[in-house]
Design a protein around this motif. Structure first.
Motif, PDB file in Angstrom:
ATOM      1  N   LEU A  52       0.829  -1.209   0.000  1.00 39.33           N
ATOM      2  CA  LEU A  52       0.000   0.000   0.000  1.00 39.33           C
ATOM      3  C   LEU A  52       0.860   1.253   0.000  1.00 39.33           C
ATOM      4  O   LEU A  52       0.546   2.245  -0.680  1.00 39.33           O
ATOM      5  CB  LEU A  52      -0.932  -0.007   1.210  1.00 39.33           C
ATOM      6  N   ASP A  53       1.953   1.237   0.768  1.00 33.66           N
ATOM      7  CA  ASP A  53       2.855   2.387   0.807  1.00 33.66           C
ATOM      8  C   ASP A  53       3.503   2.611  -0.552  1.00 33.66           C
ATOM      9  O   ASP A  53       3.610   3.752  -1.015  1.00 33.66           O
ATOM     10  CB  ASP A  53       3.919   2.154   1.879  1.00 33.66           C
ATOM     11  N   LEU A  54       3.929   1.535  -1.190  1.00 31.73           N
ATOM     12  CA  LEU A  54       4.526   1.666  -2.522  1.00 31.73           C
ATOM     13  C   LEU A  54       3.505   2.159  -3.537  1.00 31.73           C
ATOM     14  O   LEU A  54       3.812   3.011  -4.383  1.00 31.73           O
ATOM     15  CB  LEU A  54       5.093   0.309  -2.972  1.00 31.73           C
ATOM     16  N   TRP A  58       5.111   5.964  -2.923  1.00 31.75           N
ATOM     17  CA  TRP A  58       6.359   6.000  -3.683  1.00 31.75           C
ATOM     18  C   TRP A  58       6.144   5.989  -5.186  1.00 31.75           C
ATOM     19  O   TRP A  58       6.821   6.730  -5.917  1.00 31.75           O
ATOM     20  CB  TRP A  58       7.246   4.822  -3.265  1.00 31.75           C
ATOM     21  N   VAL A  59       5.226   5.171  -5.659  1.00 32.89           N
ATOM     22  CA  VAL A  59       4.978   5.147  -7.113  1.00 32.89           C
ATOM     23  C   VAL A  59       4.444   6.484  -7.605  1.00 32.89           C
ATOM     24  O   VAL A  59       4.943   7.032  -8.601  1.00 32.89           O
ATOM     25  CB  VAL A  59       4.023   3.983  -7.470  1.00 32.89           C
ATOM     26  N   THR A  64       5.485  11.475 -10.448  1.00 40.17           N
ATOM     27  CA  THR A  64       5.446  12.936 -10.498  1.00 40.17           C
ATOM     28  C   THR A  64       6.778  13.499 -10.953  1.00 40.17           C
ATOM     29  O   THR A  64       6.839  14.441 -11.758  1.00 40.17           O
ATOM     30  CB  THR A  64       5.081  13.485  -9.107  1.00 40.17           C
ATOM     31  N   VAL A  65       7.871  12.927 -10.436  1.00 43.93           N
ATOM     32  CA  VAL A  65       9.202  13.385 -10.857  1.00 43.93           C
ATOM     33  C   VAL A  65       9.404  13.148 -12.351  1.00 43.93           C
ATOM     34  O   VAL A  65       9.916  14.018 -13.073  1.00 43.93           O
ATOM     35  CB  VAL A  65      10.294  12.678 -10.031  1.00 43.93           C
ATOM     36  N   LEU A  66       8.997  11.985 -12.851  1.00 46.05           N
ATOM     37  CA  LEU A  66       9.160  11.683 -14.280  1.00 46.05           C
ATOM     38  C   LEU A  66       8.279  12.595 -15.133  1.00 46.05           C
ATOM     39  O   LEU A  66       8.715  13.106 -16.174  1.00 46.05           O
ATOM     40  CB  LEU A  66       8.826  10.213 -14.542  1.00 46.05           C
TER      41      LEU A  66
END
Length: 339
Positions: A52-54, A58-59, A64-66
């Motif tokens: 769930l955290d990933l 994180w995903v 967002t960065v990409l």
């Protein structure tokens, strides 16, 4: 003599002389080997929260960065032209855009720098006003003043309310024609009525009063938890040494609450930089109330739907939030290592 005593004596006499009965050793720490069922339970308890955290933290963060390096207008939308020559199309009809989103935000986007300045002002108010105010409330209530439980409930009430509801309550307080504040100061319903939320020179500070009202109660509860965990013998020792209440708190109690201070610092930075609800309810973050979180929302889900540009603003907000937290944690842990 009982039969059990006779059997024990016979067993003892049967052992060779000079030997001691074997001692069954326990595993170190009294731990037993996990069974297959236990391993499955542990894997589920650790694996489900990790997935769930990933999936939800994180995903999206990495995506967002990409996306911040692309010019993408959303699913199924067309950019209309190539962003950079000889670069293949990615993300549906988007394309690689390099650092152009960041360059445009810093140079030609007029709302970017006012939003950064307002976020830093918000952070400063939380650190130098809301946090000391919450600490003061916690110290006074911890001293057991009369009616402390009632005061604690009253001060904690804003934390239990949603930010949207707080914004609506303060809209009635700040209303130009029917607001409580203008009524109290005698400027209600006339030409001298103060437009607290419409005046670009006043609305940011008016909303900061709302945010501080809530944040002070939140900090108070955290500090109360820290004060309750302090060893009472420290206060007694300081009293024996002749320290007054002020010296006892700052030289004895406050240093002991270092873990709580770290938590409050991190929470304060996060709460100040992710401020969104109060500003969006007031006037959707325009006319003197620009914030990075509001600009991110307006660019991603607004009418323009510039997902790449909004993602770049989100990355900037992430970097700004990580800098003070990283510096504070580095200084704290380095000081602990030196000690």
């Amino acid at each position: 003599m009982s039969s059990s005593t006779t059997e024990a004596g016979a067993a003892a006499s049967a052992e060779p002389a000079g030997t001691t009965p074997p001692v069954r050793r326990r595993r170190r720490g009294g731990l037993r080997r996990l069974s297959g069922r236990d391993k499955v339970v542990v894997a589920l308890l650790l694996g489900i929260p990790l997935l769930l955290d990933l999936a939800f933290v994180w995903v999206p963060a990495l995506a967002t960065v990409l996306l911040s390096f692309t010019k993408w207008n959303g699913v199924g939308s067309l950019s209309g032209k190539a962003c950079l020559p000889n670069v293949p199309s990615i993300l549906n009809n988007g394309c690689l855009y390099g650092v152009q989103n960041y360059h445009q935000a810093a140079t030609i986007y007029p709302e970017f720098w006012p939003a950064v300045r307002h976020n830093l002002i918000w952070l400063a108010v939380f650190i130098f006003v809301a946090t000391p105010l919450g600490m003061l409330f916690a110290v006074l209530i911890d001293r057991g003043i009369k009616g402390s439980r009632m005061y604690q409930s009253i001060l904690f009430l804003p934390v239990m309310l949603s930010l949207a509801l707080i914004g609506i309550i303060w809209e009635f307080m700040y209303s130009q024609n029917l607001g409580l504040i203008n009524t109290v100061i005698g400027r209600n319903g006339n030409s001298n009525a103060i437009d607290w939320l419409g005046n670009p020179h006043l609305n940011l500070w008016a909303v900061l009063v709302e945010a501080t009202w809530r944040q002070a109660g939140y900090v108070m509860v955290l500090y109360l938890a820290g004060l309750k965990a302090v060893d009472p013998t420290l206060r007694e020792a300081a009293l024996v040494d002749g320290a007054n209440p002020w010296q006892t708190f700052w030289r004895v109690i406050f240093p002991v609450m270092k873990p709580i201070n770290i938590v409050i610092m991190v929470v304060t930075v996060i709460e100040s930089l992710r401020a969104f609800d109060l500003v969006y309810i007031t006037n959707k973050g325009v006319n003197g109330l620009e914030l990075l979180s509001v600009l991110v929302t307006s660019n991603i889900v607004g009418e323009t739907q510039r997902v790449g540009f909004g993602s770049a603003l989100g990355v900037v907000l992430l970097v700004i939030s990580l800098v003070p937290i990283s510096i504070f944690l580095y200084q704290t842990f380095r000081r602990e290592a030196a000690e």
